[in-house]
Design a protein around this motif. Structure first.
Motif, PDB file in Angstrom:
ATOM      1  N   ARG A   1       0.820  -1.215   0.000  1.00 68.08           N
ATOM      2  CA  ARG A   1       0.000   0.000   0.000  1.00 68.08           C
ATOM      3  C   ARG A   1       0.852   1.261   0.000  1.00 68.08           C
ATOM      4  O   ARG A   1       0.559   2.227  -0.714  1.00 68.08           O
ATOM      5  CB  ARG A   1      -0.915  -0.004   1.233  1.00 68.08           C
ATOM      6  CG  ARG A   1      -1.781   1.236   1.377  1.00 68.08           C
ATOM      7  CD  ARG A   1      -2.640   1.153   2.623  1.00 68.08           C
ATOM      8  NE  ARG A   1      -1.836   1.087   3.833  1.00 68.08           N
ATOM      9  CZ  ARG A   1      -1.368   2.163   4.471  1.00 68.08           C
ATOM     10  NH1 ARG A   1      -1.615   3.386   3.986  1.00 68.08           N
ATOM     11  NH2 ARG A   1      -0.655   2.030   5.572  1.00 68.08           N
ATOM     12  N   VAL A   2       1.919   1.285   0.788  1.00 68.32           N
ATOM     13  CA  VAL A   2       2.744   2.487   0.901  1.00 68.32           C
ATOM     14  C   VAL A   2       3.665   2.652  -0.308  1.00 68.32           C
ATOM     15  O   VAL A   2       4.045   3.760  -0.668  1.00 68.32           O
ATOM     16  CB  VAL A   2       3.539   2.455   2.212  1.00 68.32           C
ATOM     17  CG1 VAL A   2       4.434   3.679   2.366  1.00 68.32           C
ATOM     18  CG2 VAL A   2       2.581   2.388   3.404  1.00 68.32           C
ATOM     19  N   ARG A   3       4.060   1.562  -0.935  1.00 68.72           N
ATOM     20  CA  ARG A   3       4.865   1.562  -2.157  1.00 68.72           C
ATOM     21  C   ARG A   3       6.262   2.140  -1.958  1.00 68.72           C
ATOM     22  O   ARG A   3       6.844   2.736  -2.868  1.00 68.72           O
ATOM     23  CB  ARG A   3       4.150   2.301  -3.300  1.00 68.72           C
ATOM     24  CG  ARG A   3       2.812   1.715  -3.692  1.00 68.72           C
ATOM     25  CD  ARG A   3       2.487   1.979  -5.130  1.00 68.72           C
ATOM     26  NE  ARG A   3       3.428   1.270  -6.008  1.00 68.72           N
ATOM     27  CZ  ARG A   3       3.507   1.455  -7.330  1.00 68.72           C
ATOM     28  NH1 ARG A   3       2.717   2.341  -7.913  1.00 68.72           N
ATOM     29  NH2 ARG A   3       4.377   0.780  -8.039  1.00 68.72           N
ATOM     30  N   LEU A   4       6.805   1.944  -0.760  1.00 68.31           N
ATOM     31  CA  LEU A   4       8.170   2.368  -0.475  1.00 68.31           C
ATOM     32  C   LEU A   4       8.920   1.195   0.164  1.00 68.31           C
ATOM     33  O   LEU A   4       8.362   0.494   1.005  1.00 68.31           O
ATOM     34  CB  LEU A   4       8.192   3.563   0.482  1.00 68.31           C
ATOM     35  CG  LEU A   4       7.645   4.892  -0.042  1.00 68.31           C
ATOM     36  CD1 LEU A   4       7.597   5.911   1.089  1.00 68.31           C
ATOM     37  CD2 LEU A   4       8.478   5.413  -1.204  1.00 68.31           C
ATOM     38  N   PRO A   5      10.194   0.991  -0.197  1.00 71.36           N
ATOM     39  CA  PRO A   5      10.972  -0.066   0.449  1.00 71.36           C
ATOM     40  C   PRO A   5      11.571   0.418   1.753  1.00 71.36           C
ATOM     41  O   PRO A   5      11.958   1.578   1.892  1.00 71.36           O
ATOM     42  CB  PRO A   5      12.084  -0.342  -0.572  1.00 71.36           C
ATOM     43  CG  PRO A   5      12.307   0.999  -1.224  1.00 71.36           C
ATOM     44  CD  PRO A   5      10.945   1.667  -1.270  1.00 71.36           C
ATOM     45  N   ALA A   6      11.633  -0.469   2.733  1.00 73.92           N
ATOM     46  CA  ALA A   6      12.392  -0.159   3.947  1.00 73.92           C
ATOM     47  C   ALA A   6      13.877  -0.175   3.623  1.00 73.92           C
ATOM     48  O   ALA A   6      14.320  -0.872   2.707  1.00 73.92           O
ATOM     49  CB  ALA A   6      12.080  -1.169   5.044  1.00 73.92           C
ATOM     50  N   ASP A   7      14.651   0.605   4.380  1.00 69.69           N
ATOM     51  CA  ASP A   7      16.100   0.609   4.176  1.00 69.69           C
ATOM     52  C   ASP A   7      16.669  -0.804   4.302  1.00 69.69           C
ATOM     53  O   ASP A   7      17.524  -1.211   3.516  1.00 69.69           O
ATOM     54  CB  ASP A   7      16.785   1.510   5.211  1.00 69.69           C
ATOM     55  CG  ASP A   7      16.610   2.990   4.919  1.00 69.69           C
ATOM     56  OD1 ASP A   7      16.140   3.338   3.818  1.00 69.69           O
ATOM     57  OD2 ASP A   7      16.950   3.805   5.799  1.00 69.69           O
ATOM     58  N   TRP A   8      16.226  -1.526   5.324  1.00 72.04           N
ATOM     59  CA  TRP A   8      16.757  -2.852   5.611  1.00 72.04           C
ATOM     60  C   TRP A   8      15.645  -3.876   5.476  1.00 72.04           C
ATOM     61  O   TRP A   8      14.607  -3.771   6.133  1.00 72.04           O
ATOM     62  CB  TRP A   8      17.366  -2.891   7.019  1.00 72.04           C
ATOM     63  CG  TRP A   8      18.506  -1.924   7.138  1.00 72.04           C
ATOM     64  CD1 TRP A   8      18.463  -0.643   7.589  1.00 72.04           C
ATOM     65  CD2 TRP A   8      19.870  -2.167   6.746  1.00 72.04           C
ATOM     66  NE1 TRP A   8      19.704  -0.066   7.522  1.00 72.04           N
ATOM     67  CE2 TRP A   8      20.594  -0.980   7.007  1.00 72.04           C
ATOM     68  CE3 TRP A   8      20.534  -3.267   6.228  1.00 72.04           C
ATOM     69  CZ2 TRP A   8      21.951  -0.861   6.753  1.00 72.04           C
ATOM     70  CZ3 TRP A   8      21.896  -3.157   5.967  1.00 72.04           C
ATOM     71  CH2 TRP A   8      22.590  -1.967   6.231  1.00 72.04           C
ATOM     72  N   LEU A   9      15.853  -4.857   4.610  1.00 71.01           N
ATOM     73  CA  LEU A   9      14.813  -5.804   4.234  1.00 71.01           C
ATOM     74  C   LEU A   9      15.226  -7.234   4.522  1.00 71.01           C
ATOM     75  O   LEU A   9      16.332  -7.653   4.164  1.00 71.01           O
ATOM     76  CB  LEU A   9      14.502  -5.692   2.738  1.00 71.01           C
ATOM     77  CG  LEU A   9      13.820  -4.415   2.249  1.00 71.01           C
ATOM     78  CD1 LEU A   9      13.857  -4.365   0.734  1.00 71.01           C
ATOM     79  CD2 LEU A   9      12.378  -4.356   2.750  1.00 71.01           C
ATOM     80  N   SER A  10      14.323  -7.978   5.142  1.00 73.52           N
ATOM     81  CA  SER A  10      14.491  -9.419   5.253  1.00 73.52           C
ATOM     82  C   SER A  10      13.945 -10.070   3.989  1.00 73.52           C
ATOM     83  O   SER A  10      12.828  -9.771   3.551  1.00 73.52           O
ATOM     84  CB  SER A  10      13.725  -9.953   6.469  1.00 73.52           C
ATOM     85  OG  SER A  10      13.615 -11.363   6.402  1.00 73.52           O
ATOM     86  N   ILE A  11      14.762 -10.944   3.377  1.00 77.07           N
ATOM     87  CA  ILE A  11      14.295 -11.707   2.219  1.00 77.07           C
ATOM     88  C   ILE A  11      14.273 -13.197   2.551  1.00 77.07           C
ATOM     89  O   ILE A  11      14.438 -14.047   1.682  1.00 77.07           O
ATOM     90  CB  ILE A  11      15.151 -11.419   0.966  1.00 77.07           C
ATOM     91  CG1 ILE A  11      16.630 -11.746   1.207  1.00 77.07           C
ATOM     92  CG2 ILE A  11      14.994  -9.969   0.535  1.00 77.07           C
ATOM     93  CD1 ILE A  11      17.489 -11.671  -0.060  1.00 77.07           C
ATOM     94  N   ARG A  12      14.021 -13.489   3.827  1.00 78.53           N
ATOM     95  CA  ARG A  12      13.930 -14.879   4.267  1.00 78.53           C
ATOM     96  C   ARG A  12      12.832 -15.607   3.496  1.00 78.53           C
ATOM     97  O   ARG A  12      12.998 -16.749   3.087  1.00 78.53           O
ATOM     98  CB  ARG A  12      13.655 -14.937   5.768  1.00 78.53           C
ATOM     99  CG  ARG A  12      13.508 -16.358   6.323  1.00 78.53           C
ATOM    100  CD  ARG A  12      13.239 -16.327   7.807  1.00 78.53           C
ATOM    101  NE  ARG A  12      12.056 -15.520   8.116  1.00 78.53           N
ATOM    102  CZ  ARG A  12      11.642 -15.250   9.339  1.00 78.53           C
ATOM    103  NH1 ARG A  12      12.342 -15.683  10.381  1.00 78.53           N
ATOM    104  NH2 ARG A  12      10.569 -14.524   9.544  1.00 78.53           N
ATOM    105  N   THR A  13      11.693 -14.926   3.307  1.00 74.89           N
ATOM    106  CA  THR A  13      10.614 -15.470   2.482  1.00 74.89           C
ATOM    107  C   THR A  13      10.793 -14.939   1.072  1.00 74.89           C
ATOM    108  O   THR A  13      10.671 -13.735   0.843  1.00 74.89           O
ATOM    109  CB  THR A  13       9.242 -15.053   3.033  1.00 74.89           C
ATOM    110  OG1 THR A  13       9.136 -15.499   4.391  1.00 74.89           O
ATOM    111  CG2 THR A  13       8.130 -15.674   2.215  1.00 74.89           C
ATOM    112  N   ARG A  14      11.094 -15.805   0.137  1.00 74.58           N
ATOM    113  CA  ARG A  14      11.531 -15.364  -1.177  1.00 74.58           C
ATOM    114  C   ARG A  14      10.487 -14.563  -1.931  1.00 74.58           C
ATOM    115  O   ARG A  14      10.802 -13.693  -2.724  1.00 74.58           O
ATOM    116  CB  ARG A  14      11.931 -16.585  -2.023  1.00 74.58           C
ATOM    117  CG  ARG A  14      13.230 -17.184  -1.625  1.00 74.58           C
ATOM    118  CD  ARG A  14      14.400 -16.225  -1.839  1.00 74.58           C
ATOM    119  NE  ARG A  14      14.500 -15.784  -3.219  1.00 74.58           N
ATOM    120  CZ  ARG A  14      14.760 -14.565  -3.603  1.00 74.58           C
ATOM    121  NH1 ARG A  14      14.948 -13.626  -2.717  1.00 74.58           N
ATOM    122  NH2 ARG A  14      14.851 -14.247  -4.877  1.00 74.58           N
TER     123      ARG A  14
END
Length: 364
Positions: free
Chosen positions: A234-247
């Motif tokens: 909804r916000v359409r912005l990435p967080a600076d730090w992202l977990s990609i544990r779930t692909r």
């Protein structure tokens, strides 16, 4: 689409066609990285104003809003900007400080943090992959522009170290780890963790020429794929730090504010500098950054709440550059005179202004 080659600017057609999936239900045009000349794109006056405020005589680039520390990111930006100003003397000083003070790890990567009041001065020996990429990229461009094999050789060593120690794999995907230690799946419960602002897209063709044994095209592709995933909410912005544990779904990483913050402000700049203007997200960001909306800001990516509005000219020019490149509106007169105050926005300003001067002179 075009493919280009050169001694240190090798990008295969596979790289130009790499992004074939931009969302399961939304096809996207093939994207390619446009090379930058870099050299001679920054005015002597602008560089002198930056150098006199942030670069010490020994080549140390000072972050004056962060306890006057130095870091590999700043040294990399300093190298790129001195190259853009065609200032070989300053480039050599900045590289010499980087080489003697920060290039002290056994794996060939650059320690990221140097503090003037600490002993030893390097207080965190872990690397920051974006700093490594910026340094390798600047060295390679300088080696070509000034026909200096010493810079070229150093760039190649660093590119190989980046490829060896900071690339993570998940199935067929290859991604950038923010550092060699601390971000892998075995290091954190929510790992791997990535930072999308570490993808310096314009550098990947150069890295491919320096260290072709690594699959930089896949790294480039994964950056775009992760950006699409991180901006699909909804916000359409990435967080600076992202977990990609779930692909199939990125999440804000544990222990970090869930914010589109000072790191992520660089993502649109790196996309623009690489000529990757076809991403639909850039138009959405342009609208969000408009004066009618919130402007350039630090935003909670979960709630959409604005924590801080950023008014320095170094942030404002990011928005103005988006408007000019996407809509053709020249940047306003108030942004054409450089007034350096703080290291980070001043750096973003010159990285934006020098690129506009080379690729979009009608904007400035």
């Amino acid at each position: 689409m075009r493919c280009f080659t050169g001694r240190f600017q090798i990008l295969t057609c596979a790289l130009a066609l790499a992004v074939s999936v931009y969302g399961a239900a939304q096809p996207v045009k093939a994207l390619s990285v446009q090379p930058l000349n870099v050299v001679g794109t920054l005015s002597a006056d602008e560089w002198q104003a930056y150098r006199s405020r942030f670069v010490e005589e020994n080549g140390r680039v000072v972050d004056n809003a962060n306890g006057n520390i130095s870091h590999s990111e700043g040294q990399g930006y300093g190298l790129l900007l001195s190259l853009a100003a065609n200032d070989r003397v300053s480039f050599e000083k900045i590289w010499n400080f980087t080489f003697t003070e920060l290039l002290i790890r056994d794996d060939g990567l650059v320690s990221w943090k140097w503090e003037p009041t600490a002993k030893p001065r390097v207080t965190d020996k872990n690397n920051a992959t974006d700093g490594d990429i910026l340094i390798a990229y600047a060295l390679a461009k300088a080696g070509t522009a000034w026909q200096e094999p010493r810079y070229t050789n150093a760039a190649q060593k660093l590119a190989r170290a980046i490829g060896k120690s900071t690339l993570g794999r998940e199935g067929s995907a290859i991604f950038l780890l923010p550092g060699a230690e601390g971000f892998r799946a075995e290091d954190r419960p929510d790992g791997p963790v990535v930072n999308l602002s570490y993808w310096v897209f314009e550098a990947f063709p150069v890295l491919a020429g320096l260290a072709p044994e690594y699959e930089w095209n896949k790294v480039w592709q994964e950056g775009v794929t992760l950006l699409q995933q991180a901006t699909s909410g909804r916000v359409r912005l990435p967080a600076d730090w992202l977990s990609i544990r779930t692909r199939m779904q990125t999440m804000p990483a544990e222990g970090f504010p869930p914010e589109f913050g000072y790191n992520s402000l660089r993502i649109p700049l790196y996309l623009l500098r690489a000529g990757m203007i076809d991403l639909e997200w850039l138009r959405a960001l342009k609208q969000r950054w408009s004066a009618e909306n919130e402007g350039v800001a630090v935003v909670n990516v979960v709630t959409g709440q604005v924590r801080e509005r950023l008014n320095d000219q170094g942030y404002a020019i990011l928005s103005a550059a988006l408007v000019c490149v996407l809509d053709g509106t020249p940047i306003q007169a108030s942004l054409k005179t450089f007034d350096p105050q703080l290291y980070y926005p001043s750096t973003l300003y010159l990285m934006t202004k020098s690129w506009l001067g080379e690729k979009h002179p009608q904007c400035v």
